[in-house]
Design a protein around this motif. Sequence first.
Motif, short mmCIF file in Angstrom:
data_model
loop_
_atom_site.label_atom_id
_atom_site.label_comp_id
_atom_site.label_asym_id
_atom_site.label_seq_id
_atom_site.Cartn_x
_atom_site.Cartn_y
_atom_site.Cartn_z
N LEU A 1 0.83 -1.19 0.00
CA LEU A 1 0.00 0.00 0.00
C LEU A 1 0.87 1.25 0.00
O LEU A 1 1.94 1.29 0.61
CB LEU A 1 -0.91 0.01 1.22
CG LEU A 1 -1.79 -1.22 1.42
CD1 LEU A 1 -2.69 -1.02 2.64
CD2 LEU A 1 -2.63 -1.51 0.20
N THR A 2 0.41 2.28 -0.68
CA THR A 2 1.11 3.55 -0.71
C THR A 2 0.67 4.38 0.48
O THR A 2 -0.53 4.60 0.69
CB THR A 2 0.80 4.31 -2.02
OG1 THR A 2 1.20 3.50 -3.11
CG2 THR A 2 1.54 5.64 -2.07
N CYS A 3 1.63 4.85 1.27
CA CYS A 3 1.31 5.55 2.52
C CYS A 3 1.52 7.05 2.40
O CYS A 3 2.40 7.52 1.68
CB CYS A 3 2.18 5.00 3.65
SG CYS A 3 1.87 3.25 4.00
N LYS A 4 0.68 7.79 3.11
CA LYS A 4 0.77 9.24 3.17
C LYS A 4 0.78 9.67 4.63
O LYS A 4 0.10 9.08 5.47
CB LYS A 4 -0.43 9.88 2.46
CG LYS A 4 -0.52 9.57 0.98
CD LYS A 4 -1.76 10.21 0.36
CE LYS A 4 -1.87 9.87 -1.12
NZ LYS A 4 -3.10 10.46 -1.71
N ASP A 5 1.56 10.72 4.92
CA ASP A 5 1.64 11.23 6.29
C ASP A 5 0.36 11.96 6.64
O ASP A 5 -0.43 12.36 5.77
CB ASP A 5 2.84 12.18 6.44
CG ASP A 5 4.16 11.44 6.27
OD1 ASP A 5 4.20 10.23 6.58
OD2 ASP A 5 5.13 12.08 5.82
N GLU A 6 0.17 12.17 7.92
CA GLU A 6 -1.01 12.89 8.41
C GLU A 6 -1.02 14.32 7.87
O GLU A 6 0.00 15.01 7.86
CB GLU A 6 -1.02 12.90 9.93
CG GLU A 6 -2.21 13.63 10.53
CD GLU A 6 -2.17 13.66 12.05
OE1 GLU A 6 -3.16 14.12 12.65
OE2 GLU A 6 -1.14 13.24 12.62
N ASP A 7 -2.16 14.77 7.42
CA ASP A 7 -2.36 16.14 6.96
C ASP A 7 -3.18 16.86 8.02
O ASP A 7 -4.41 16.87 8.00
CB ASP A 7 -3.08 16.15 5.61
CG ASP A 7 -3.25 17.55 5.03
OD1 ASP A 7 -2.95 18.52 5.74
OD2 ASP A 7 -3.71 17.67 3.89
N LYS A 8 -2.46 17.46 9.00
CA LYS A 8 -3.15 18.09 10.14
C LYS A 8 -3.97 19.29 9.71
O LYS A 8 -5.03 19.57 10.27
CB LYS A 8 -2.12 18.50 11.18
CG LYS A 8 -1.42 17.32 11.85
CD LYS A 8 -0.47 17.80 12.92
CE LYS A 8 0.21 16.61 13.61
NZ LYS A 8 1.15 17.05 14.69
N GLU A 9 -3.49 20.02 8.70
CA GLU A 9 -4.19 21.23 8.27
C GLU A 9 -5.58 20.92 7.75
O GLU A 9 -6.54 21.65 8.02
CB GLU A 9 -3.37 21.93 7.18
CG GLU A 9 -4.00 23.25 6.71
CD GLU A 9 -3.13 23.95 5.67
OE1 GLU A 9 -3.65 24.87 5.01
OE2 GLU A 9 -1.95 23.58 5.53
N ASN A 10 -5.72 19.81 7.02
CA ASN A 10 -7.02 19.43 6.46
C ASN A 10 -7.71 18.32 7.25
O ASN A 10 -8.75 17.81 6.82
CB ASN A 10 -6.86 18.99 5.00
CG ASN A 10 -6.42 20.13 4.10
OD1 ASN A 10 -7.01 21.20 4.13
ND2 ASN A 10 -5.36 19.90 3.33
#
Length: 681
Positions: A257-266
Amino acid sequence: MKQLLKMAFALVLMISVFGVSLKADAATTPGNTVPVEKKPYEYEFVVDPAKEYNGFSGAKDLVVTFDKNINSITRNDVYVEQLVTDQIEKLPIIDEVIASGNTLRVSFKNLEFINYSKEENFRLVIKEGSLYFDHLTDYDLPFKIYDLLPGFESTFVTNGNAELINNNIFKHNEPRQVLIQIPPVYMTKIETIHRYKGVTDPTKNAPNLSNIDVEADAVATRLKVRLGNNSQYERDLDRSISGVNGFSMGQAGIEELTCKDEDKENGVPAQCEASDDFQLTAYSKDGRKLATKNFKMRVNDREKDYKINDYVKVNAKLFGKSVSLYELMSSPVLLDQIMQGTEVSALDNLGVTYSVGNTIKVENLEQLQLALANEQFKIIELSNDINVNSLPNDTLVIDRNVTLKGGTITGNLKLGEGTANRTIRLDGTTINGDLTIDVGAEGTAIVSTSTVTGTTNVVSGDVKSIHLHDFSSANGINMENTTPVRIVMSYSDNSINKNFGLTMASSQKVTLEGLSGEATVSVKEGIPANLEVKNGASGAKIIEGTTGSGASMNLSHSDEVDVTAITSPEWTVKKLETVYEEGKEVILKNYNGELSDTSQKWASQGRVLNDLTNLQLPDTLNLDVEDATIFGSESIVSFESQTRLLKITGASENQSATVILKGEANGKVYKVAVLVTISND
């Protein structure tokens, strides 16, 4: 070896725990434990931009995809039935049938003419043996009528449709009467569990293991699954027999799976998702493609937060029902939720139904028969010459209350069957054949500006309700009436030949009013005829025709009717007795033709009776309405004698009556009979 056994035991234990957990989380009601037989085909409805309904493009074709190639077939191999209570009606609505490879595409016609208010359930039937050698039974493909009609996008979203919407929908419907059919959410919940590198020590590089549960509406009995173009992930599932209220499957080896870091702003948490979409397609037991759902399987944490169940985010309670256009317009929240829960590409899956109005134009016999079967149509306009010689006895039978306008009927036309009282009008129609009037003993026939090239046969009608205006019948009128009838003739077109033949073939009384020319009267053999002729115009004359053996004629006439040519001893001729009312002579006149308008126009505008001048009434005569509530206790008929304006308020539509205007002058009572209709359109 012991380590291997421990790992195996741990795997079994983990799978058992997963099973218990999922039964609690993803399933509340067991599915159907008996697999439904999978059809050797699937079908769906596809927008055809070239097809129209009520002026709107985007009517739909039915497309069937079979498991194998099929033979070339024709329209004779398929038909459509409407499943009306206690009966099944075949409908001539199939336009084209195109077979190619393993695909069959069926397009439709005449949809505007169908009365689906009585039943909206239909089915397409493909006859057994027509598709391939082992096609052993008929294939039935059920559908709703709105599956074939332009959907929400084609009707209300397409740019440039405003004029069409105004003229073809809103002129005949309030927004509350326009219904939007919202399909159910067939896949109500999706839950995935994805174990990265199996369920044991990740360092062992075991295959990724996944479980996918799909809760589904009970209508969905089959689910097809695809992931990219890799066939190993394809599934063709029956409903679960392990407690999931829908479908369940396992998958192994799905790629990293392709992972993305947390987007706190959104406010988007860290997550990992597959690169390819899962495609889930649900089907009914009949093989209909119900819905397709695409999603990317994901986890929030590959080692801890591996269970996800928020793929479906719609309120299923808002779906699977019909709502009015008014409700969508008045509730932005409702509209927004429905739009959010509907794929943009699926907006035309929202069905749209409404009335196309009370008036319909027909171009051929097929359309005319459909229009006559749909009682919502009060006025049927003929656009072309319609040949009815393919029907039994070369005769088209109209046996309901309706107006037929314009055009030509080639063949015979019969108004009514005589078993019920009907109100039937012909307006500006030519009949290249015979016309039969059999509207019932209390029925009404109004034939205006129409021509019959054959014979007009009168079988039944009310004693005051057969009206012939600017009418001609080449071979005359044949009276076969089983009850007394009254025929009122009137003319506004001086070019029409007012002379005609009248054959008496019944002993029942015939009253003829408004005679303007010469009527040559014959009596059939053995018939004791009874004819009353009155209220004739200048030039009214009765001429003796053939009197059959054993026949006789009892003729009564008013003063203005010339009977001097009658010499036969079989004829008894006498003047009508003068009618008195309160000691004053009554003189009755008939107003030319029929006055027809909608209830709204009768109330707001009324009609000016300009033709009163032609009746040679005294200048000092003031007329008033004899029965102001003739159209019902809530109605009021009024007449302003000075302006000659007739108005009607409070009257319901689709009814006719003879309004009597009454007044006194020169010591006599004058009555003018005016045929008035409150129409629907």
